[in-house]
Design an enzyme around this catalytic site. Sequence first.
Site, PDB file in Angstrom:
ATOM      1  N   LYS A 191       0.879  -1.177   0.000  1.00  0.00           N
ATOM      2  CA  LYS A 191       0.000   0.000   0.000  1.00  0.00           C
ATOM      3  C   LYS A 191       0.912   1.222   0.000  1.00  0.00           C
ATOM      4  O   LYS A 191       0.875   2.065   0.906  1.00  0.00           O
ATOM      5  CB  LYS A 191      -0.928  -0.064   1.233  1.00  0.00           C
ATOM      6  CG  LYS A 191      -2.033   0.979   1.249  1.00  0.00           C
ATOM      7  CD  LYS A 191      -3.142   0.722   0.246  1.00  0.00           C
ATOM      8  CE  LYS A 191      -4.170   1.844   0.287  1.00  0.00           C
ATOM      9  NZ  LYS A 191      -5.159   1.761  -0.818  1.00  0.00           N
ATOM     10  N   ASP A 247      -2.336 -12.399   5.284  1.00  0.00           N
ATOM     11  CA  ASP A 247      -3.379 -13.104   6.038  1.00  0.00           C
ATOM     12  C   ASP A 247      -4.710 -12.971   5.302  1.00  0.00           C
ATOM     13  O   ASP A 247      -5.410 -13.966   5.065  1.00  0.00           O
ATOM     14  CB  ASP A 247      -3.487 -12.500   7.443  1.00  0.00           C
ATOM     15  CG  ASP A 247      -4.571 -13.173   8.272  1.00  0.00           C
ATOM     16  OD1 ASP A 247      -4.627 -14.409   8.249  1.00  0.00           O
ATOM     17  OD2 ASP A 247      -5.349 -12.456   8.921  1.00  0.00           O
TER      18      ASP A 247
HETATM   19  C1  IPM Z   1      -3.533 -17.629   9.796  1.00  0.00           C
HETATM   20  C2  IPM Z   1      -4.461 -17.340  10.945  1.00  0.00           C
HETATM   21  C3  IPM Z   1      -3.652 -16.717  12.071  1.00  0.00           C
HETATM   22  C4  IPM Z   1      -3.093 -15.416  11.575  1.00  0.00           C
HETATM   23  C5  IPM Z   1      -4.417 -16.513  13.390  1.00  0.00           C
HETATM   24  C6  IPM Z   1      -5.077 -17.777  13.864  1.00  0.00           C
HETATM   25  C7  IPM Z   1      -3.530 -15.932  14.446  1.00  0.00           C
HETATM   26  O1  IPM Z   1      -5.505 -16.533  10.529  1.00  0.00           O
HETATM   27  O2  IPM Z   1      -2.567 -18.396   9.987  1.00  0.00           O
HETATM   28  O3  IPM Z   1      -3.764 -17.125   8.697  1.00  0.00           O
HETATM   29  O4  IPM Z   1      -3.758 -14.377  11.630  1.00  0.00           O
HETATM   30  O5  IPM Z   1      -1.951 -15.420  11.087  1.00  0.00           O
HETATM   31 MG    MG Z   2      -5.539 -16.188   8.425  1.00  0.00          MG
END
Ligand code: IPM
Ligand code: MG
Length: 361
Positions: A191, A247
């Site tokens: 971004k 994520d």
């Molecule tokens: C992932 C999950 C994790 C993250 C969580 C469970 C902490 O969503 O591995 O993508 O946010 O990285």
């Molecule tokens: Mg995740």
Amino acid sequence: MSKSIVLLPGDGIGVEVIHEAEKLIDCICDLYGVEIKTEKHLVGGASLDASDIPVKDEVIEACKKADAVLLGAVGGPKWDNNPPEKRPEKALLRLRKDLGLYNNLRPVTVFSSLKNASPLRPEVVDGVDLLVVRELTGGLYFGQPKEIIEKDGEEVGIDTMTYTVTEIERIAIAAFEAAKGRSKKVTSVDKANILASSQLWRKTVTRIAEQYPEIELEHMLVDNCAMQLIRNPSQFDVILTENMFGDILSDEAAMLTGSIGMLPSASLGDGTGMYEPVHGSAPDIAGKNMANPLATLASTALMFRYSLDEESIASDIEAAIAKVLNAGYNCMDMSRHARKVLSTSEMGEKIIETLKDIHAA
Ligand code: IPM
Ligand code: MG
């Protein structure tokens, strides 16, 4: 030579899918004559229940000593209202940080037999084969300060997005190296029109790209990338991005395949690698023998490839998975697209049976 693996089943369906991985690993030891020692430990909610801490130091130490870690899933409604330090997810973040797992690989492959399973039209997802390379130990997840403070008579929540040049360089190198063995294109997602950390990201990735003249590099803003993943996902080969963007985008990319239940991941760094399905602990179906173990079995394949130096075992497992899917078998999450719906344990056994055939051929 004997290898050692730490199994961390965790919570919910994590326990069931890791059980299938264990059966597969046992079968592989017999079939291929490799020696693998496994030990099992509690993490997440299971560890909170037993010792009031998401992951014990001795478990972290055991992971550091092992050749690889295979994790199921953590979390569940029972622990949802716990304070931040006593949440099951804390175990994951600690493992990632303490094992130095900055490089998270999330391959997204649409199997031709399952192109109708996506909510997108089959012609849009057909042939999609991309890899999300997500930075895993920096950015908003770990930046300091990270707190809720009192200011001008109200509470203020603060998270900090930081990236050092060193952090960006090593994940960029990981992405370009991955692209070498694929279609030789890296899309770096940031971004940079708004964020200082993204401006440094873009500058650093551009510089690293000079060492890889054979790889095409493009930069894309994260909002546009979210749109392009739906509009034309086949344009992507390697998507390189920071922790939070990765994520979000990896869950979005997962749906191209129709179910997050089938996606594996590898988290790599300088020491022990950790392997886990992208899906969570699915408390609603836990203990019912309904979960899809394929993401965990595919993660097991990645473990043989990246941590155990057994490429042929890895590709045989992947071939077994593809064969079973192409023969029309799948689990409940994909039941509308399967000719035959299998339970968790039946799917585990089907993969083993198919692997035996492949090995014998
Ligand atoms: C992932 C999950 C994790 C993250 C969580 C469970 C902490 O969503 O591995 O993508 O946010 O990285
Ligand atoms: Mg995740």
